[in-house]
Scaffold this motif. Sequence first.
Motif, PDB file in Angstrom:
ATOM      1  N   LYS A  40      -3.356  -3.826  42.037  1.00  0.00           N
ATOM      2  CA  LYS A  40      -4.313  -3.183  41.134  1.00  0.00           C
ATOM      3  C   LYS A  40      -4.978  -4.245  40.264  1.00  0.00           C
ATOM      4  CE  LYS A  40      -1.236   0.792  41.085  1.00  0.00           C
ATOM      5  NZ  LYS A  40      -0.272   1.576  40.297  1.00  0.00           N
ATOM      6  N   VAL A  41      -6.211  -4.013  39.933  1.00  0.00           N
ATOM      7  CA  VAL A  41      -6.955  -4.947  39.097  1.00  0.00           C
ATOM      8  C   VAL A  41      -6.678  -4.619  37.632  1.00  0.00           C
ATOM      9  CG1 VAL A  41      -9.222  -5.817  38.463  1.00  0.00           C
ATOM     10  CG2 VAL A  41      -8.749  -5.171  40.842  1.00  0.00           C
ATOM     11  N   PRO A  42      -6.149  -5.566  36.849  1.00  0.00           N
ATOM     12  CA  PRO A  42      -5.865  -5.288  35.436  1.00  0.00           C
ATOM     13  C   PRO A  42      -7.149  -5.123  34.639  1.00  0.00           C
ATOM     14  CG  PRO A  42      -5.487  -7.601  35.918  1.00  0.00           C
ATOM     15  CD  PRO A  42      -5.763  -6.930  37.236  1.00  0.00           C
ATOM     16  N   PRO A  43      -7.122  -4.313  33.586  1.00  0.00           N
ATOM     17  CA  PRO A  43      -8.346  -4.053  32.811  1.00  0.00           C
ATOM     18  C   PRO A  43      -8.775  -5.218  31.926  1.00  0.00           C
ATOM     19  CG  PRO A  43      -6.474  -2.921  31.841  1.00  0.00           C
ATOM     20  CD  PRO A  43      -5.991  -3.490  33.135  1.00  0.00           C
ATOM     21  N   VAL A  44      -7.848  -6.140  31.625  1.00  0.00           N
ATOM     22  CA  VAL A  44      -8.146  -7.286  30.774  1.00  0.00           C
ATOM     23  C   VAL A  44      -7.932  -8.554  31.601  1.00  0.00           C
ATOM     24  CG1 VAL A  44      -7.519  -8.505  28.642  1.00  0.00           C
ATOM     25  CG2 VAL A  44      -7.359  -6.007  28.756  1.00  0.00           C
ATOM     26  N   ARG A  45      -8.697  -9.610  31.295  1.00  0.00           N
ATOM     27  CA  ARG A  45      -8.510 -10.860  32.041  1.00  0.00           C
ATOM     28  C   ARG A  45      -7.081 -11.344  31.895  1.00  0.00           C
ATOM     29  NH1 ARG A  45      -8.205 -16.126  31.070  1.00  0.00           N
ATOM     30  NH2 ARG A  45      -8.530 -15.839  28.829  1.00  0.00           N
ATOM     31  N   PRO A  46      -6.325 -11.455  32.997  1.00  0.00           N
ATOM     32  CA  PRO A  46      -4.920 -11.850  32.896  1.00  0.00           C
ATOM     33  C   PRO A  46      -4.749 -13.355  32.739  1.00  0.00           C
ATOM     34  CG  PRO A  46      -5.488 -11.446  35.185  1.00  0.00           C
ATOM     35  CD  PRO A  46      -6.712 -11.094  34.375  1.00  0.00           C
ATOM     36  N   ARG A  47      -3.775 -13.725  31.956  1.00  0.00           N
ATOM     37  CA  ARG A  47      -3.366 -15.120  31.861  1.00  0.00           C
ATOM     38  C   ARG A  47      -2.252 -15.417  32.858  1.00  0.00           C
ATOM     39  NH1 ARG A  47      -4.571 -13.317  26.697  1.00  0.00           N
ATOM     40  NH2 ARG A  47      -5.817 -14.725  25.379  1.00  0.00           N
ATOM     41  N   ALA A  48      -1.466 -14.398  33.164  1.00  0.00           N
ATOM     42  CA  ALA A  48      -0.319 -14.558  34.069  1.00  0.00           C
ATOM     43  C   ALA A  48      -0.382 -13.501  35.159  1.00  0.00           C
ATOM     44  CB  ALA A  48       0.988 -14.444  33.297  1.00  0.00           C
ATOM     45  N   LYS A  49       0.213 -13.822  36.306  1.00  0.00           N
ATOM     46  CA  LYS A  49       0.295 -12.881  37.418  1.00  0.00           C
ATOM     47  C   LYS A  49       1.672 -12.259  37.538  1.00  0.00           C
ATOM     48  CE  LYS A  49      -3.133 -15.164  40.391  1.00  0.00           C
ATOM     49  NZ  LYS A  49      -3.334 -15.834  41.704  1.00  0.00           N
ATOM     50  N   ARG A  50       2.664 -12.924  36.982  1.00  0.00           N
ATOM     51  CA  ARG A  50       4.041 -12.462  37.164  1.00  0.00           C
ATOM     52  C   ARG A  50       4.892 -12.870  35.975  1.00  0.00           C
ATOM     53  NH1 ARG A  50       2.898 -17.015  39.715  1.00  0.00           N
ATOM     54  NH2 ARG A  50       1.710 -15.873  41.277  1.00  0.00           N
ATOM     55  N   VAL A  51       6.091 -12.283  35.886  1.00  0.00           N
ATOM     56  CA  VAL A  51       7.026 -12.568  34.800  1.00  0.00           C
ATOM     57  C   VAL A  51       8.387 -12.903  35.386  1.00  0.00           C
ATOM     58  CG1 VAL A  51       8.259 -11.597  32.804  1.00  0.00           C
ATOM     59  CG2 VAL A  51       5.847 -11.044  33.170  1.00  0.00           C
ATOM     60  N   ILE A  52       9.016 -13.942  34.842  1.00  0.00           N
ATOM     61  CA  ILE A  52      10.436 -14.205  35.085  1.00  0.00           C
ATOM     62  C   ILE A  52      11.129 -14.044  33.740  1.00  0.00           C
ATOM     63  CG2 ILE A  52      12.191 -15.881  35.758  1.00  0.00           C
ATOM     64  CD1 ILE A  52      10.153 -17.166  37.611  1.00  0.00           C
ATOM     65  N   PHE A  53      11.968 -13.033  33.620  1.00  0.00           N
ATOM     66  CA  PHE A  53      12.665 -12.746  32.374  1.00  0.00           C
ATOM     67  C   PHE A  53      14.096 -13.246  32.482  1.00  0.00           C
ATOM     68  CE2 PHE A  53      14.605  -9.183  29.598  1.00  0.00           C
ATOM     69  CZ  PHE A  53      14.783 -10.074  28.541  1.00  0.00           C
ATOM     70  N   LEU A  54      14.427 -14.269  31.703  1.00  0.00           N
ATOM     71  CA  LEU A  54      15.777 -14.826  31.653  1.00  0.00           C
ATOM     72  C   LEU A  54      16.529 -14.078  30.555  1.00  0.00           C
ATOM     73  CD1 LEU A  54      14.693 -18.579  31.829  1.00  0.00           C
ATOM     74  CD2 LEU A  54      15.500 -17.162  33.730  1.00  0.00           C
ATOM     75  N   CYS A  55      17.280 -13.067  30.941  1.00  0.00           N
ATOM     76  CA  CYS A  55      17.932 -12.175  29.986  1.00  0.00           C
ATOM     77  C   CYS A  55      19.337 -12.678  29.669  1.00  0.00           C
ATOM     78  CB  CYS A  55      17.988 -10.756  30.546  1.00  0.00           C
ATOM     79  SG  CYS A  55      18.763  -9.575  29.425  1.00  0.00           S
ATOM     80  N   MET A  56      19.527 -13.113  28.423  1.00  0.00           N
ATOM     81  CA  MET A  56      20.812 -13.637  27.970  1.00  0.00           C
ATOM     82  C   MET A  56      21.506 -12.558  27.130  1.00  0.00           C
ATOM     83  SD  MET A  56      20.578 -16.798  29.201  1.00  0.00           S
ATOM     84  CE  MET A  56      19.606 -16.137  30.577  1.00  0.00           C
TER      85      MET A  56
END
Length: 448
Positions: A40-56
């Motif tokens: 899907k095309v995001p409504p705002v210009r994206p800075r990132a395409k994906r997230v890596i969440f390091l959950c401690m």
Amino acid sequence: MISSRRNLLQSASCGFGYLALSALCQKSLLAESTDSLELKVPPVRPRAKRVIFLCMSGGPAQLDLFDYKPQTGQKKHPGSVYPFRQRGESGQWVSDLLPEISRHADKLCIVNGMHADTGNHAQSFLQLHTGERLRHRPSMGSWVNYGLGTENQNLPGFISLNTSKPSVYSSAFLPPVYEGTPIGTNGESMSKATINNIRGDHLSSAAKRHQLDFIQTLNRQHLQQNQDAEKLEGVIESMELAYRMQSVAPALLDISTESEETLQRYRVGKSLSVGTCKPSDFGRQCLLARRFAEAGVRFIEVNHGSWDQHKNHRRDLEANCEVTDAPIAALLGDLEMRGLLEDTLVVWGGEFGRPGLTPDNGKDESGHNYRGFTFWLAGGGVKAGYTHGKTDDTGSRAVEGQVHFHDLHATILQALGLRHDKLTFNHEGREHRLTGPEGGKVVHEIFS
């Protein structure tokens, strides 16, 4: 309905090796219709395409990691008990407990003004992941998956590594196709972790396709005759994804093609079991996270527990840092080298932090601190080598640049090109969103 659903899944699994994500298949069939995982095309210009969440999880002791508070000699405030140094050209303060991550200080955006609503683990952990403390709600990864779809139609859009808490990957009332795929459980050796039933060699690919087509025909006929069972659409789509995954997922989980030098940098197989620090092969998780990011998975959560250091603070904190420091540094280095860091948002943190050690009687004990703690971010358009916000002189409370979990969620969505106030889903007659009815504010100051 439950019985018929179980029979449906069993009939599928006995044939082509139905591996439709176990989480997706355990949902009720009675809810709103699903959408697809198409990009899907995001409504705002994206800075990132994906997230890596390091959950401690457990509450990392920020005063001994990223929020330097010099010892004052005051009995009520012992300060940071480990040495800190200013690192890199930016001069970011990072503890000696993290020598490898320190080498990447100029990549980090350290947020020292975090705060939450409660010091209870379960409720704060739930709020970190879903925006709410008590009710069952979709996780952050599911919201991202719902808003953006997946870059790789042969893989799920959301993967959670080494977790036993369904709140981490649940899609709740969102269509089940957006649920996370859990790989491994807390404390399990990641070398044995896989997606269940990922392989099935008893039939040819063509035969599996024919069998699935037959099953899906029955599913769609059932759906047409039972309009109140619209959630079946989610199961149908999950089965299609499961079929496609068979050609891609096994190779991604097989790290034998990585060089020995890479395995050494990530410390793959270097588990440590000291105190409450459980052996988890954290390095393998970080390496898998890089591989999944390269393959187009939208949201990858890497979990490491046992940061709940009430007693034996120094021993257990040192153990956790020894386990996580080098693999995280290897992940940051690889993402940069491969040109992925600029559009991958890496997020590190837990459900809250810790106050300074209890000074009375020399006890090595620390409690919970939800009023002021630290997260850090890297890549994804955030300011590198930058510290945002601060706590007071004792590190007990955020006093500048305060960032609540709702604000963190709004900021992560913004980095991905999603507006947190517009990413909604109608459930039980009202619109829901990750940032909750209170809303959140985007922390624009951390973006470059």
